[in-house]
Design an enzyme around this catalytic site. Structure first.
Site, PDB file in Angstrom:
ATOM      1  N   LYS A   1       0.942  -1.277  -0.120  1.00 12.46           N
ATOM      2  CA  LYS A   1       0.031   0.112   0.006  1.00 12.46           C
ATOM      3  C   LYS A   1       0.735   1.400  -0.146  1.00 12.46           C
ATOM      4  O   LYS A   1       2.070   1.276   0.581  1.00 12.46           O
ATOM      5  CB  LYS A   1      -0.547   0.228   1.224  1.00 12.46           C
ATOM      6  CG  LYS A   1      -2.104  -0.887   1.189  1.00 12.46           C
ATOM      7  CD  LYS A   1      -2.983  -0.714   2.391  1.00 12.46           C
ATOM      8  CE  LYS A   1      -4.029  -1.685   2.562  1.00 12.46           C
ATOM      9  NZ  LYS A   1      -4.960  -1.469   1.210  1.00 12.46           N
TER      10      LYS A   1
ATOM     11  N   ARG B   1     -10.532 -11.046   1.200  1.00 11.68           N
ATOM     12  CA  ARG B   1     -11.653 -12.135   0.490  1.00 11.68           C
ATOM     13  C   ARG B   1     -10.937 -13.595   0.805  1.00 11.68           C
ATOM     14  O   ARG B   1     -11.554 -14.726   0.807  1.00 11.68           O
ATOM     15  CB  ARG B   1     -11.882 -11.807  -0.856  1.00 11.68           C
ATOM     16  CG  ARG B   1     -10.652 -11.691  -1.632  1.00 11.68           C
ATOM     17  CD  ARG B   1     -10.924 -10.652  -2.746  1.00 11.68           C
ATOM     18  NE  ARG B   1     -10.818  -9.528  -2.705  1.00 11.68           N
ATOM     19  CZ  ARG B   1     -11.064  -8.458  -3.615  1.00 11.68           C
ATOM     20  NH1 ARG B   1     -11.374  -8.841  -4.970  1.00 11.68           N
ATOM     21  NH2 ARG B   1     -11.089  -7.242  -3.275  1.00 11.68           N
TER      22      ARG B   1
END
Ligand code: BES
Ligand code: MN
Ligand code: ZN
Length: 524
Positions: free
Chosen positions: A285, A359
Site C-alpha cells: 500500500k 477475501r
C-alpha cells in the site's frame, strides 16, 4: 457513569430541588414534554424570561441551551436540549437522532461537571420511557475513551444521571439489555483501536476467549499449523509472510440461547474479517493509507462484539460465528502476486494482488462454517474494499446479498439501530470477472470491475448450495468506510445493527417474519 431511572415527579419543583442540574428535552416546534411544561410553570420567571422556546430553538437534534440558575435557585443549572423529533407519544424514539442528542449532551454535561443530574421527562407515556432509555443508552455509548496508551489520562468526573420515566421497572429492564449491547460495542471499539504491535492474531484470539467464554459462548481456536494441515490454504497464504508470533488464527464461537429447545436446528452463521494489519503485502500500500490498517479487523470486531451482545443480553437465538485473524505482512516468506493457492473449499485461486487479502481470509472461514455447521443464513462483515469506502465515506455500509428478505430486514435493523446499510449489486458479470484462465478463481477482477461488487462476487463463489441447488441466503457487509471514521477513533460499527437484526428476526420472541431455508424453520 451512573444511570438510574426514577419515577417522574408530579411535584416537579420539590423533586428537582435536590439536583445540581436539570435537563429539559425540547421537542420540535419548541414543545416541552409534560415535566418540562410543569417545570416551566413552576419556574416561570427563571425559564420563561430566558428561553425563547418558540424562537427557532429545537430544530436541530443536539442543540444545547444552558441556563444558569440564580444564587438562590435550586437546582443551580438548567440545560435545554433539542431532541430533533416531534413530541409524539405514538412513535418510537429515533435512534439516529438519539445519538446526536446524546453526543452533544454528554459533551456539555461533562464540560460543566454537571453533578447530580435529573432528565425531566413525562409521567405517563411509553414514548418517553423509550426516549429516556434511548438517551441513557446513547449517553452511556458516548462515555468512551481510549486512553490506555496515554501516559496521563484526562480526568473527568463521571456523570450521575437520573432519568424520569413513567415505569421505572420497564425502563431499567430495557436499559440493562441495551447496556449489554453498548458494552459489546465498546469492546469492538477497544479491539479496533488497538495498535498492530499490541493486537495480532494470537493475542486477539486469547482476548476473545477471555471475554466470551465466561458469558457462556463456546470458543475454539485453530492455530496456524493446524490451518495449513487442514487445507485452509487461503488464510494461510495471507499469513505466510508473518513471523511465527504473528501467524493466523481461526476463531470459532458458538452461542445457543434457545435452551437447546431444538438441538438439531440450524444456526445463523456469522463471519468476520480480522486482518490485524494490512500492509498490502508485496502489492504494498502507499504509505499514506497504511497507518489506518490496524482497523482492518473491524469486521471481526463487529462479529465478536455481536456475540458478546447476544450472550450479554441472553438473546434467545442460536448463532455460530467465525473470525479469520491474520496480519498481511511483507517479507521473504510472503505470498506473491502470481501465486496459485488452494483454498479450504478446494477451489484454486490465482493471487492477482496480495492486497486483496481479506477475501482470501474470509473464503476459508466461509467454507469451514458451512462444512461444519450448515447455517440457515450467513452474514459476513469486512473492511473489504477501498471502493466501498469511496462511495459512502463513513456513512453507510455496503450490503451485497442474494436474498431480498435478508436485505429488507437488514435495512430495517439499520434504521432502528442508527447503523445503516445501503444495498449494492451482485452481478453475473462480476462473478465471471473473478474467474481465471490458469486457476479456478482470481482474487481481483481486472480493471473497471467495480471493486466492491467484484469482492462480493469472489466471496459468492464460496457460498454453497443445498441438495436442491438453492444457495444459502447470504449477505456480505462491506464496512470499509463505515467502521473507519476520520480521526482514527474506532466507532464499533455494526454491533448494534447486527444485534438488532438478530433480535428482530432470529429470536424466539422475534415479532418479524423471516424467510428461511425449509430445513431450518424459525426458532420458535
Ligand atoms: N483493507 C483493504 C480495504 C480498505 C481500504 C479498507 C481502505 C479501508 C480503507 C483491503 O484489503 C484492500 O486492500 N482492498 C483492495 C483490493 C484491491 C487490491 C482489489 C482495494 O480495495 O483497493
Ligand atoms: Mn488489503
Ligand atoms: Zn485489508
Amino acid at each position: 457513569m451512573n444511570v438510574s431511572f426514577t419515577q417522574s415527579a408530579e411535584d416537579i419543583k420539590s423533586e428537582t430541588a435536590s439536583y445540581d442540574t436539570v435537563v429539559v428535552p425540547v421537542f420540535k416546534g419548541g414543545e416541552l414534554g409534560q415535566e418540562g411544561t410543569a417545570l416551566n410553570k413552576e419556574l416561570r420567571e427563571l425559564l420563561e424570561d430566558q428561553i425563547a422556546l418558540r424562537n427557532g430553538f429545537g430544530k436541530t437534534a443536539g442543540d444545547i441551551r444552558p441556563i444558569d440558575g440564580s444564587e438562590n435557585t435550586t437546582p443551580k443549572r438548567f440545560v435545554l436540549v433539542a431532541t430533533g423529533q416531534a413530541y409524539d407519544p405514538s412513535t418510537a424514539c429515533d435512534a439516529g437522532q438519539g445519538k446526536a442528542v446524546a453526543a452533544a449532551l454528554y459533551k456539555h454535561l461533562t464540560a460543566v461537571n454537571a453533578g447530580k443530574t435529573y432528565i425531566a421527562q413525562d409521567f405517563d407515556h411509553a414514548f418517553t420511557n423509550d426516549f429516556s432509555v434511548t438517551l441513557a443508552d446513547e449517553l452511556n455509548a458516548a462515555d468512551y475513551a481510549f486512553d490506555k496508551y496515554k501516559s496521563k489520562a484526562a480526568a473527568s468526573k463521571p456523570l450521575d444521571l437520573h432519568f424520569a420515566v413513567a415505569d421505572t421497572e420497564a425502563a431499567t429492564q430495557d436499559y440493562t439489555k441495551r447496556a449489554a449491547v453498548t458494552e459489546a460495542q465498546k469492546w469492538a471499539k477497544d479491539l479496533t483501536n488497538e495498535p498492530p504491535n499490541k493486537l495480532y492474531p494470537a493475542v486477539y484470539a486469547e482476548q476473545i476467549i477471555q471475554k466470551l467464554a465466561p458469558l457462556g459462548v463456546k470458543v475454539s481456536v485453530i492455530e496456524d499449523e493446524e490451518l495449513v494441515k487442514m487445507g485452509a490454504g487461503a488464510i494461510s497464504a495471507v499469513g505466510q509472510g508473518s513471523p511465527k508470533s504473528h501467524k493466523p488464527r481461526m476463531v470459532i464461537m458458538e452461542y445457543d440461547g434457545t435452551a437447546g429447545n431444538d438441538a438439531d436446528a440450524a444456526p445463523l452463521g456469522l463471519i468476520g474479517k480480522g486482518v490485524t494489519f494490512d500492509t498490502g503485502g508485496i502489492s504494498l500500500k502507499p504509505s499514506g493509507s497504511i497507518a489506518d490498517m490496524h482497523m482492518d479487523m473491524g469486521g471481526s470486531a463487529m462479529i465478536v462484539g455481536t456475540m458478546m451482545a447476544l450472550a450479554g443480553r441472553q438473546a434467545q437465538s442460536k448463532v455460530v460465528a467465525i473470525v479469520g485473524l491474520s496480519d498481511n505482512d511483507i517479507g521473504p516468506d510472503a505470498y506473491k502476486p502470481g501465486d496459485i493457492i488452494t483454498s479450504l473449499s478446494g477451489q484454486t485461486i490465482h493471487v492477482g494482488n496480495t492486497d486483496a487479502e481479506g477475501r482470501l481470509v474470509m473464503a476459508d472461514c466461509m467454507t469451514y462454517l458451512q462444512q461444519n455447521y450448515k447455517p440457515h443464513t450467513i452474514v459476513d462483515a469486512a473492511t473489504l474494499t477501498g471502493a466501498v469506502h469511496s462511495i459512502f465515506g463513513h456513512t453507510y455500509a455496503g450490503v451485497f446479498t442474494n436474498d431480498d428478505t435478508v436485505w429488507s430486514t437488514l435495512e430495517t435493523a439499520g434504521k432502528t439501530s442508527g447503523e445503516q446499510g445501503w444495498r449494492l449489486p451482485l452481478h453475473e458479470v462480476f462473478n465471471n470477472a473473478v474467474k481465471h484462465n490458469r486457476a479456478d478463481l482470481s482474487n481481483i477482477g481486472g480493471i473497471r470491475f467495480g471493486g466492491g461488487s467484484t469482492a462480493a462476487e469472489f466471496l459468492h463463489h464460496f457460498i454453497e448450495k443445498d441438495e436442491n441447488g438453492k444457495e444459502t441466503p447470504w449477505a456480505h457487509i462491506d464496512i470499509a468506510g463505515a467502521a473507519m471514521p476520520p480521526g482514527g477513533m474506532a466507532n464499533g460499527f455494526g454491533v448494534r445493527m447486527l444485534d438488532q437484526w438478530i433480535a428482530d428476526n432470529y429470536e424466539e420472541s422475534a415479532t418479524a417474519t423471516h424467510a428461511q431455508a425449509p430445513s431450518a424453520p424459525k426458532l420458535s
